[in-house]
Design a protein around this motif. Sequence first.
Motif, PDB file in Angstrom:
ATOM      1  N   SER A   1       0.831  -1.212   0.000  1.00 32.96           N
ATOM      2  CA  SER A   1       0.000   0.000   0.000  1.00 32.96           C
ATOM      3  C   SER A   1       0.867   1.263   0.000  1.00 32.96           C
ATOM      4  O   SER A   1       0.490   2.273  -0.594  1.00 32.96           O
TER       5      SER A   1
ATOM      6  N   LYS B   1       1.879   1.754  -3.623  1.00 30.61           N
ATOM      7  CA  LYS B   1       0.784   2.319  -4.418  1.00 30.61           C
ATOM      8  C   LYS B   1       0.554   3.783  -4.078  1.00 30.61           C
ATOM      9  O   LYS B   1       0.314   4.603  -4.969  1.00 30.61           O
ATOM     10  N   ALA B   2       0.643   4.135  -2.807  1.00 32.28           N
ATOM     11  CA  ALA B   2       0.456   5.535  -2.398  1.00 32.28           C
ATOM     12  C   ALA B   2       1.566   6.416  -2.953  1.00 32.28           C
ATOM     13  O   ALA B   2       1.321   7.550  -3.377  1.00 32.28           O
TER      14      ALA B   2
ATOM     15  N   TRP C   1       3.348   5.910  -5.755  1.00 30.76           N
ATOM     16  CA  TRP C   1       3.176   6.107  -7.184  1.00 30.76           C
ATOM     17  C   TRP C   1       1.952   6.957  -7.496  1.00 30.76           C
ATOM     18  O   TRP C   1       1.948   7.715  -8.473  1.00 30.76           O
ATOM     19  N   HIS C   2       0.934   6.872  -6.676  1.00 32.25           N
ATOM     20  CA  HIS C   2      -0.228   7.738  -6.869  1.00 32.25           C
ATOM     21  C   HIS C   2       0.166   9.189  -6.640  1.00 32.25           C
ATOM     22  O   HIS C   2      -0.211  10.073  -7.422  1.00 32.25           O
ATOM     23  N   ALA C   3       0.927   9.459  -5.585  1.00 31.55           N
ATOM     24  CA  ALA C   3       1.384  10.825  -5.316  1.00 31.55           C
ATOM     25  C   ALA C   3       2.304  11.313  -6.427  1.00 31.55           C
ATOM     26  O   ALA C   3       2.226  12.484  -6.841  1.00 31.55           O
TER      27      ALA C   3
ATOM     28  N   LEU D   1       2.273  10.340  -9.634  1.00 29.29           N
ATOM     29  CA  LEU D   1       1.455  10.621 -10.812  1.00 29.29           C
ATOM     30  C   LEU D   1       0.633  11.895 -10.659  1.00 29.29           C
ATOM     31  O   LEU D   1       0.479  12.661 -11.616  1.00 29.29           O
ATOM     32  N   MET D   2       0.118  12.140  -9.466  1.00 26.00           N
ATOM     33  CA  MET D   2      -0.650  13.368  -9.245  1.00 26.00           C
ATOM     34  C   MET D   2       0.244  14.601  -9.396  1.00 26.00           C
ATOM     35  O   MET D   2      -0.171  15.606  -9.968  1.00 26.00           O
TER      36      MET D   2
END
Length: 89
Positions: free
Chosen positions: A7, A10-11, A13-15, A17-18
């Motif tokens: 997790s 994933k967090a 890579w999400h940050a 990408l954002m």
Amino acid sequence: MGFKTDSDKKAYWHANLMLMMKLLAVWFVVSFGCGILWVDALNAYSFFGWKLGFWFSQQGSIYAFVVLIFVYVAQMNALDRRFNVDEDR
């Protein structure tokens, strides 16, 4: 030096990408918006003797891109430290 959990990965890579989406949006607005779409409105103003719309299309978007590179580096270093994956260990 790695992610503790899936997790966290994933967090991270999400940050990442954002952040990239936000910086690309700024780059789009500066280069396409100021250099093409709003060039006539910006030409009503001058910047060091040059029409502002012309300046953005020739120089301003390049300067904005270089600034965005430095912002990306600083933000990614902060993100790496937040998720304990920085290279300074």
